[in-house]
Motif scaffolding. Structure first.
Motif, PDB file in Angstrom:
ATOM      1  N   LYS A 173       0.840  -1.203   0.000  1.00  0.00           N
ATOM      2  CA  LYS A 173       0.000   0.000   0.000  1.00  0.00           C
ATOM      3  C   LYS A 173       0.873   1.250   0.000  1.00  0.00           C
TER       4      LYS A 173
ATOM      5  N   TYR B  66       3.976   1.460  -1.121  1.00  0.00           N
ATOM      6  CA  TYR B  66       4.611   1.525  -2.436  1.00  0.00           C
ATOM      7  C   TYR B  66       3.668   2.116  -3.479  1.00  0.00           C
ATOM      8  N   LEU B  67       2.427   1.633  -3.517  1.00  0.00           N
ATOM      9  CA  LEU B  67       1.466   2.133  -4.506  1.00  0.00           C
ATOM     10  C   LEU B  67       1.199   3.623  -4.314  1.00  0.00           C
TER      11      LEU B  67
ATOM     12  N   LYS C 223       4.277   5.379  -5.615  1.00  0.00           N
ATOM     13  CA  LYS C 223       4.342   5.253  -7.077  1.00  0.00           C
ATOM     14  C   LYS C 223       3.411   6.258  -7.763  1.00  0.00           C
ATOM     15  N   GLU C 224       2.223   6.426  -7.208  1.00  0.00           N
ATOM     16  CA  GLU C 224       1.242   7.332  -7.801  1.00  0.00           C
ATOM     17  C   GLU C 224       1.509   8.811  -7.496  1.00  0.00           C
TER      18      GLU C 224
ATOM     19  N   GLU D  14       1.614  -6.006  -6.018  1.00  0.00           N
ATOM     20  CA  GLU D  14       1.727  -4.543  -6.084  1.00  0.00           C
ATOM     21  C   GLU D  14       3.056  -4.115  -6.698  1.00  0.00           C
TER      22      GLU D  14
ATOM     23  N   THR E 125       9.300   1.454 -12.372  1.00  0.00           N
ATOM     24  CA  THR E 125       8.792   2.685 -11.752  1.00  0.00           C
ATOM     25  C   THR E 125       9.936   3.613 -11.373  1.00  0.00           C
TER      26      THR E 125
END
Length: 174
Positions: free
Chosen positions: A77, A79-80, A83-84, A103, A110
Motif C-alpha cells: 500500500k 509503495y502504490l 508510485k502514484e 503490487e 517505476t
C-alpha cells in the motif's frame, strides 16, 4: 562560513529516509547500518498508513525503506501511494519473494533506484544502494556540496550504544 552556515549545509546534504517497519529492532538496525556510512536523518513509522500520512504532509524524503508485512496495512500500500504520488526510491525489505507481491509487478520500471532486499540481507548491499541515491542527489562532481564523513571514526548514536552497554557517552570507533 560560520558554524551555523556549516551546520545548515551539512543538514542540506543529508538524505531524509522514511522507515516503515513494525519491528522497532529492525528500524534501529537500518539506522545503525546506514548512519555511520551515509549522512542521513531518519523518520520512523510502525505501519504503512502513518507513513503515507507523513508523505502527504512532507514531500522532502529521499528514500523509503519499508517492510511488507505490517499491522493495519502493508508495504504494498505504501509503495502504490509512493508510485502514484512521489516516486521516491523505495527499498522493500521482506522475507518473501518480490514476484509474490502483486503490487510490485513494475517495481524496477517505476524507479531504477528501487531495490528489493530479501531478509536476511547483506549490510553492504544496503549501504551501496543508499550511497548511490546520495551520489545522485549530491554528485561527486560538486565537491563543495558533497557530504563528507571523517573515515577514521564512526559515530555511534547514544541510544544504539545504550542497547549494548551502561555507559552514557557517545562513542567513536576507529
Amino acid at each position: 562560513i560560520t558554524l551555523k552556515e556549516e551546520n545548515e549545509n551539512k543538514t542540506m546534504n543529508k538524505l531524509k529516509i522514511l522507515i516503515a517497519d513494525d519491528e522497532e529492532f529492525l528500524q534501529e538496525l537500518y539506522e545503525m547500518i546506514l548512519e555511520p556510512e551515509v549522512p542521513c536523518q531518519f523518520v520512523k513509522f510502525f505501519n504503512a498508513n502513518t507513513a503515507i500520512e507523513a508523505l502527504k504532509a512532507d514531500s522532502t524524503f529521499d528514500l523509503i525503506i519499508s517492510d511488507y508485512n505490517m499491522p493495519g496495512s502493508n508495504g504494498g500500500k505504501l509503495y502504490l501511494f509512493n508510485k502514484e504520488n512521489q516516486k521516491i526510491p523505495f527499498f522493500l525489505m521482506s522475507g518473501g519473494i518480490l514476484k509474490d507481491y502483486k503490487e510490485f509487478n513494475d517495481f524496477k520500471e517505476t524507479n531504477s533506484l528501487n531495490q528489493f532486499f530479501n531478509k536476511p540481507f547483506e549490510e553492504e548491499e544496503l549501504i551501496t544502494a543508499t550511497k548511490r541515491i546520495l551520489e545522485i542527489k549530491y554528485p561527486p562532481s560538486a565537491p563543495a556540496e558533497a557530504p563528507s564523513i571523517d573515515s577514521q571514526y564512526v559515530k555511534v548514536k547514544l541510544s544504539h550504544y545504550l542497547d549494548f552497554t551502561t555507559s552514557s557517552t557517545d562513542v567513536f570507533i576507529k
